[in-house]
Structure formats: structure tokens, C-alpha cells
Motif scaffolding. Structure first.
Motif, PDB file in Angstrom:
ATOM      1  N   GLY A   1      -5.677  -1.767  -6.058  1.00  0.00           N
ATOM      2  CA  GLY A   1      -4.694  -2.570  -5.342  1.00  0.00           C
ATOM      3  C   GLY A   1      -3.298  -1.963  -5.375  1.00  0.00           C
ATOM      4  O   GLY A   1      -2.325  -2.577  -4.951  1.00  0.00           O
TER       5      GLY A   1
ATOM      6  N   ASP B   1       0.065  -1.697  -2.721  1.00  0.00           N
ATOM      7  CA  ASP B   1       1.143  -2.693  -2.626  1.00  0.00           C
ATOM      8  C   ASP B   1       2.351  -2.214  -3.439  1.00  0.00           C
ATOM      9  O   ASP B   1       3.497  -2.306  -3.006  1.00  0.00           O
ATOM     10  CB  ASP B   1       0.699  -4.046  -3.212  1.00  0.00           C
TER      11      ASP B   1
ATOM     12  N   LYS C   1       3.283  -1.922   5.154  1.00  0.00           N
ATOM     13  CA  LYS C   1       2.098  -1.525   4.377  1.00  0.00           C
ATOM     14  C   LYS C   1       0.843  -2.151   4.980  1.00  0.00           C
ATOM     15  O   LYS C   1       0.841  -3.355   5.273  1.00  0.00           O
ATOM     16  CB  LYS C   1       2.272  -1.948   2.919  1.00  0.00           C
TER      17      LYS C   1
HETATM   18 MG    MG Z   1      -4.829  -4.998  -1.745  1.00  0.00          MG
END
Ligand code: MG
Ligand code: ASP
Length: 417
Positions: free
Chosen positions: A153, A156, A7
């Protein structure tokens, strides 16, 4: 030969040059014989820009359309990385969340992943050694057929969920730091990088303000027992020995950690506001009268401290909320004043929460007491304290945050030597 998810965050794909660097990292793993699925974020700053555009278009907008807009950043980077990989002679294709599909709840802007069908991606590993380049952050709700996003975010979380779905051996999170530190190295230069950290400790660190990973991704890693390796994307791909152990932090189950400290790390957050409700009646139902309306307003309450009444008639209750929800929380309590029954509100917005985390606390007494002594030695006043099995938090004046974090970091032997 193994199977990997790699990632890459926004700074790692911020421009075409960096995307080329990412492609070289991918090539390294492909050359080593691994099946590879890559998950990408949008270019750094892109999602903020898209969020801003939605606000400009209309301050109150349809969350489904917000998701349609903000999911586009990852569409761009997944396509670009596939193009660069193909140019290097590597079989690759991009995947949008809906194409896989990554099925999610319909909670737009903060959807939860329900299920991922990894079969086509796995089949393509086998049939044609094709690298899957997956747009992070996004999915689809099967009932409404609308695009969803997983919250800021969220890439993730996409990465760890995909790793579980395709039964990867590990999920590598490449980012702009080279691992998880005992605390923020910008505040404490002596912070140490952890080689390993248990899921539980990482979950607390992330929940209490460490910004390395989205909290939900750690939860998923724990549920699926998927090892997550946080490492730097700025290391030169060519300098990395594919058979060695690169610098980074492995988030794994507690059993795999041999030597552990009582305290693993210290997190802090200045994004806190304190509300104290004074002289509320001491009778059944008052806590419900306070926290019911806050829950209805979707305000997340964090610390809650109530004292035992001295006279059996009234008591005080203090709680904290994210600073961004402070005004709404105060107004909610003020509107419910007649129903709750209290004398006055005392509030503070210049407060910070400092949290000490370590699963070793379960079997050690007096860990918090040491902190209170050390903070007192620095003349730092504690406004409120909360504890759990593997963590305790103190609420202090924001001006003392750095001093408190440094003091505790030294106290628990976390300083780099
Ligand atoms: Mg991040
Ligand atoms: N691009 C999204 C964000 O900035 C998701 C991510 O990067 O993880 O929040």
C-alpha cells in the motif's frame, strides 16, 4: 494555476484501457493549467503475483532481492502511462524512485522515506510543462544503492511525500471508492461518505483497520499539513467540472472542519488474536519478561490489559496480536514460561476489534459508556477494552462484528438519512 499530485491505485491502472482513462484525468488537470506529478501503483494483483514468485523461488529469500522484484510492477505502469500521455500530445516522462531520487532507510520491504529531491521535477514543470509520472512504492537506500519498497500500500505514502517535496497544493488519491466513509459500506449500507476528516481521525481510522490509505501516508500528510483528497478514478474525466468540487473526502487539519460530530467513524478488524497469560506473578519485571521476547520476535502487540492483583500474589494479563502472528506469539510466550512464571495460557483466534473514533471525544464524557450499554442490549460480550484520547476499542467474538458495527453506527448518529 496550481500544483497537484495525482495518485492512481492498482484497480485504476489494471489494464491499458484504464490507463487511458487515467491519462484523461491527467489531461483534464494539465488543460486547467496545473503542474502535475502522477504517482502510480502496479496493476491490480501484480504485486501479489510478484510477492508469490519470490516465495516460490525460495521461502526464505533475501529482502533486497524481494524489493528488486516487487518494485517492478510500478516500473511498468509508470512507463505505460507516460507512453499514453505522450500519445495524447502531453509532455510526460516516467521516473523510478532511484532516478528522482527518493531516498529511504534500508529496512527492505518496509522502508521509510528519508528525503526526496524534487528539484528536477519542479524545474521541468517550469521549463517544458512536463508531467512527471512516478513509480510509487519504491525508493533507494543511499548507503547501499539498493532499491527499496515502502510496505504494501506504499504508493499512497510515495504520493504524499512527493506532494510535500514539490510543495504541491494538494495530493489527490484516485481510488476505487469515492471517499472515506463512516465505516465500511459493505457492512453498513447506511454508511455515509465524509466530506472532510481531520488527519488525526483519519490516522486512527486507517490504523484500526479502514483500508483506504496506508497509515504512513496519513502521518506524512499530518506532519507536512498536506491536504489529501480521496476520490474515485471511475468518474468520467470529461464529466468533471475542473472548477467545481467533485465527490470525495478531504483529509485536512482540524481547524478547517467546521461542523464535527463527536464520533467520526467506526473501524473494525477481524485480523486479531487474543492471548491471556493466567496467574502470572505480581512483581516488577513480568510485563517486560512477556513483551521483551515478543518485541525481539518483531511481533506487534496491540491491546494490553492487566488487572490489579487481588491477593498481591498473582494477576492475569491479556494482549492481542495480528492473527498472522498468533502462532509465533504463543510459541514465544511458551518458550519463556520458566522465565515469566505463569500458570497457563488461554487463547482465542476468532475475535475482532471494533474501534470508535472521533476527536470530539476529547471534550465529551460518556461516549464509551453509551457503547457498552448498546452492545449489552444486543447481548454482545466484551472481552477487553482499551481507550485513548480520541478512540476506544472493544474486543469481541468475531461472529458479532457486523452486528456491533451496525449498532454503534446507529447509536452515534452516523447512519445516512
Ligand atoms: Mg492502496
Ligand atoms: N503495488 C503495491 C501494493 O500492492 C503498492 C501500492 O499499490 O500502493 O502493495
Amino acid at each position: 494555476m496550481g500544483r497537484l499530485v495525482m495518485k492512481f491505485g492498482g484497480t485504476s491502472v489494471a489494464n491499458i484501457d484504464r490507463i487511458r482513462n487515467v491519462a484523461r484525468h491527467v489531461k483534464r488537470e494539465v488543460d486547467a493549467g496545473h503542474d502535475v506529478a502522477v504517482v502510480v501503483s502496479a496493476m491490480a494483483g501484480k504485486t501479489n503475483e510478484l510477492v508469490g514468485w519470490c516465495g516460490d523461488a525460495s521461502p526464505l529469500h533475501d529482502a533486497r532481492e524481494y524489493d528488486a522484484v516487487v518494485a517492478s510492477g510500478e516500473q511498468v505502469t509508470s512507463g505505460l502511462l507516460a507512453i499514453v500521455l505522450q500519445g495524447m500530445g502531453i509532455q510526460a516522462r516516467s521516473w523510478q524512485g532511484w532516478q528522482i531520487p527518493i531516498r529511504t532507510s534500508d529496512a527492505h520491504a518496509s522502508a521509510r522515506i528519508l528525503e526526496i529531491d524534487g528539484s528536477e521535477i519542479s524545474a521541468r514543470f517550469k521549463d517544458r510543462q512536463e508531467v512527471a509520472v512516478i513509480a510509487g512504492f519504491q525508493g533507494i537506500n543511499p548507503q547501499t544503492n539498493r532499491i527499496t519498497t515502502l510496505g504494501r500500500g506504499g504508493s499512497d505514502t510515495s504520493a504524499v511525500a512527493i506532494a510535500a517535496a514539490i510543495r504541491a497544493d494538494r495530493c489527490d488519491i484516485y481510488t476505487d471508492v469515492d471517499g472515506v466513509y463512516t465505516t465500511d459500506p459493505r457492512v453498513v449500507p447506511k454508511a455515509r461518505r465524509l466530506d472532510k476528516i481531520a488527519f488525526e481521525d483519519m490516522l486512527e481510522l486507517a490504523s484500526q483497520g479502514a483500508k483506504v490509505l496506508q497509515v504512513r501516508s496519513v502521518e506524512l500528510g499530518m506532519v507536512h499539513n498536506m491536504p489529501v483528497f480521496v476520490r474515485s478514478s471511475f468518474d468520467k474525466p470529461e464529466d468533471i467540472d475542473p472548477h467545481g468540487t467533485p465527490p470525495g473526502t478531504l483529509i485536512c487539519s482540524e481547524e478547517e472542519i467546521m461542523e464535527s460530530h463527536v464520533v467520526t467513524g467506526i473501524a473494525f478488524s477481524k485480523d486479531e488474536a487474543q492471548i491471556s497469560v493466567r496467574q502470572i506473578e505480581d512483581k516488577p519485571g513480568v510485563a517486560a519478561a512477556i513483551f521483551g521476547p515478543l518485541a525481539e520476535a518483531n511481533i506487534n502487540v496491540d491491546m494490553i490489559v492487566q488487572n490489579v492483583s487481588e491477593d498481591g500474589k498473582t494477576t492475569d494479563l491479556t494482549f492481542t496480536v495480528p492473527a498472522s502472528d498468533y502462532t509465533r506469539a504463543r510459541d514465544t510466550i511458551t518458550s519463556a514460561k520458566a522465565k515469566i512464571g505463569y500458570a497457563r495460557l488461554d487463547t482465542a483466534t476468532d475475535v475482532a476489534k471494533v474501534s470508535v473514533i472521533g476527536s470530539g471525544m476529547r471534550s465529551h464524557a460518556g461516549v464509551a459508556a453509551q457503547a457498552f450499554t448498546a452492545l449489552a442490549g444486543r447481548n454482545i460480550n466484551i472481552r477487553a477494552i482499551t481507550t485513548s484520547e480520541i478512540k476506544f476499542s472493544v474486543l469481541i467474538d468475531a461472529a458479532y462484528t457486523e452486528l456491533a458495527v451496525r449498532t454503534l453506527h446507529t447509536l452515534y448518529g452516523l447512519d445516512q438519512t
